[in-house]
Design a protein around this motif. Structure first.
Motif, mmCIF file in Angstrom:
data_model
loop_
_atom_site.group_PDB
_atom_site.id
_atom_site.type_symbol
_atom_site.label_atom_id
_atom_site.label_comp_id
_atom_site.label_asym_id
_atom_site.label_seq_id
_atom_site.Cartn_x
_atom_site.Cartn_y
_atom_site.Cartn_z
ATOM 1 N N LYS A 174 0.935 -1.109 -0.092
ATOM 2 C CA LYS A 174 -0.043 0.025 -0.041
ATOM 3 C C LYS A 174 0.868 1.120 0.026
ATOM 4 C CE LYS A 174 -3.860 1.964 2.265
ATOM 5 N NZ LYS A 174 -5.187 1.881 2.955
ATOM 6 N N GLU A 230 0.067 4.408 14.930
ATOM 7 C CA GLU A 230 -0.647 3.524 14.347
ATOM 8 C C GLU A 230 -0.171 2.386 13.612
ATOM 9 O OE1 GLU A 230 -4.361 4.655 11.891
ATOM 10 O OE2 GLU A 230 -3.865 2.811 10.779
ATOM 11 N N GLN A 257 -0.370 -1.570 14.659
ATOM 12 C CA GLN A 257 -0.887 -2.517 13.728
ATOM 13 C C GLN A 257 0.310 -3.721 13.452
ATOM 14 O OE1 GLN A 257 -3.653 -2.151 11.166
ATOM 15 N NE2 GLN A 257 -4.468 -0.073 11.993
ATOM 16 N N LEU A 260 -6.200 -9.005 9.372
ATOM 17 C CA LEU A 260 -4.977 -8.655 8.442
ATOM 18 C C LEU A 260 -3.464 -8.312 9.001
ATOM 19 C CD1 LEU A 260 -5.606 -9.065 5.080
ATOM 20 C CD2 LEU A 260 -4.789 -6.350 5.048
ATOM 21 N N LEU A 292 1.500 -5.501 3.224
ATOM 22 C CA LEU A 292 0.128 -5.987 4.160
ATOM 23 C C LEU A 292 -0.016 -7.380 3.612
ATOM 24 C CD1 LEU A 292 -2.246 -2.831 3.476
ATOM 25 C CD2 LEU A 292 -1.400 -3.825 5.695
ATOM 26 N N GLU A 293 -0.662 -8.121 4.458
ATOM 27 C CA GLU A 293 -1.148 -9.602 4.042
ATOM 28 C C GLU A 293 -2.076 -9.439 2.929
ATOM 29 O OE1 GLU A 293 -3.052 -11.388 7.218
ATOM 30 O OE2 GLU A 293 -3.456 -13.303 6.264
ATOM 31 N N ALA A 315 -5.137 -10.949 1.171
ATOM 32 C CA ALA A 315 -6.108 -11.996 1.225
ATOM 33 C C ALA A 315 -6.844 -12.496 0.224
ATOM 34 C CB ALA A 315 -7.509 -11.186 1.983
ATOM 35 N N SER A 355 -9.643 -5.625 8.793
ATOM 36 C CA SER A 355 -8.607 -4.793 8.380
ATOM 37 C C SER A 355 -8.523 -3.380 9.046
ATOM 38 C CB SER A 355 -8.475 -4.614 6.655
ATOM 39 O OG SER A 355 -7.476 -3.893 6.389
ATOM 40 N N ASP A 356 -7.552 -2.428 8.477
ATOM 41 C CA ASP A 356 -7.498 -1.395 9.288
ATOM 42 C C ASP A 356 -8.884 -0.451 8.952
ATOM 43 O OD1 ASP A 356 -6.781 1.432 8.042
ATOM 44 O OD2 ASP A 356 -5.914 1.105 9.757
ATOM 45 N N PHE A 357 -8.750 0.771 8.256
ATOM 46 C CA PHE A 357 -9.544 1.572 8.194
ATOM 47 C C PHE A 357 -9.913 2.421 9.568
ATOM 48 C CE2 PHE A 357 -9.953 0.487 3.842
ATOM 49 C CZ PHE A 357 -10.016 -0.988 3.939
#
Ligand SMILES: COc1ccc(C(=O)Nc2ccccc2)cc1NC(=O)CCSCc1cnc2[nH]ccc2c1
Length: 276
Positions: A43, A63, A67, A76, A92-93, A95, A155-157
């Motif tokens: 990302k 953050e 994480q 995730l 990131l992983e 999916a 996941s995040d967000f």
């Protein structure tokens, strides 16, 4: 894998593949780490797009630290991060089955055994987060990915750090998943706690089984129906599932079924082999 040991990463380590989510997740690419062949998601965030100064960079770092330390099969993974003068890169992983809401739209609604498995996995992920005093605040199908073995990847967000732009996003985003204590104007920011995730899990359970959110309506009506927990559960929903939904969509946060009790609920036990 190579990504598990804390290491320094740089762009040259990755062979860049197709864009994922076409801008939905910002700029995210399917990538392969050259030496190990490990497939993951990269990302790209532009520093210029993150509010400059006033310690936002510190907030972002905090953050990312939070994480990076999370390890749970239904959350995730954030394997690492690095940056160049203009950008921050998150490793990131990936999916394998993509976005849950797309699977839900395709099937229109999930069979009860599948919905129960997803709810049990969500409850497990939330137990893990709540033990770390992290409230997700934004549980909805759009924020959930699915792995190749049909496992939920939360996941995040907008975890933990409550960035102001997130709240604006919530205001213009769908209200469907917000609990009563967050839509009441007075108490928006101060008096809610992790029980907001229990309400959202109830909304999610309903949407898995019915194919639409329980309070879906015009914004004004949605607001009013949430404030009254005014929903009808269609007759095709089993009695056990109905019981769980009604024990989560409770106005008083303290009266919502606790995560531990969800794992022991008859509807979950009926469809999930223990400790699966
Ligand atoms: C743990 O997860 C995350 C952790 C942090 C952040 C983030 O942006 N943090 C942030 C934001 C602003 C400033 C500083 C830090 C984002 C995510 N997660 C996502 O962005 C969604 C999946 S993107 C990857 C992914 C995987 N697998 C897929 N399969 C199909 C599409 C797809 C897409």
């Amino acid at each position: 894998t190579l990504l598990d040991e804390p290491r320094t990463f740089h762009l040259g380590m990755f062979e860049i593949g197709k864009p994922l989510g076409k801008g939905k997740f910002g700029r995210v690419y399917l990538v392969k780490e050259r030496t190990s062949g490990f497939i993951c998601a990269l990302k790209v965030l532009y520093k210029s797009e993150l509010q400059q100064g006033s310690g936002v960079e510190k907030q972002v770092r905090r953050e990312i630290e939070i994480q990076s330390n999370l390890r749970h099969p239904n959350i995730l993974r954030l394997f690492g991060h690095f940056h160049d003068p203009k950008r921050i890169f998150l490793i990131l992983e990936f999916a394998g089955q993509g976005e849950l809401y797309k699977l839900l739209r395709k099937e229109s609604r999930f069979p009860e055994w599948k919905a129960a498995q997803y709810v049990a996995q969500m409850a497990s992920a939330l137990q893990y987060l709540h033990r770390k005093h992290i409230i997700h605040r934004d549980i909805k199908p759009e924020n959930i990915l699915v792995g190749v073995h049909d496992e939920i990847k939360l996941s995040d967000f907008g975890w933990s750090v409550h960035t102001p732009n997130r709240r604006r996003a919530t205001l213009c985003g769908t209200l469907d998943y917000l609990p009563p204590e967050m839509i009441k104007s007075g108490s928006r920011d101060n008096t809610y706690d992790e029980k907001v995730d229990l309400w959202s899990l109830g909304v999610l359970t309903y949407e898995f089984l019915v194919g639409e959110a329980p309070f879906e309506d015009t914004p004004v009506m949605t607001h009013r129906r949430i404030a009254r927990a005014d929903m009808t559960i269609p007759p095709f929903v089993s009695a056990e599932a109905r019981d769980l939904i009604k024990k989560l969509l409770v106005l008083d946060p303290d009266k919502r079924l606790a995560l531990e009790a969800i794992q022991e609920h008859p509807w979950i036990l009926k469809h999930c082999v223990k400790g699966e």
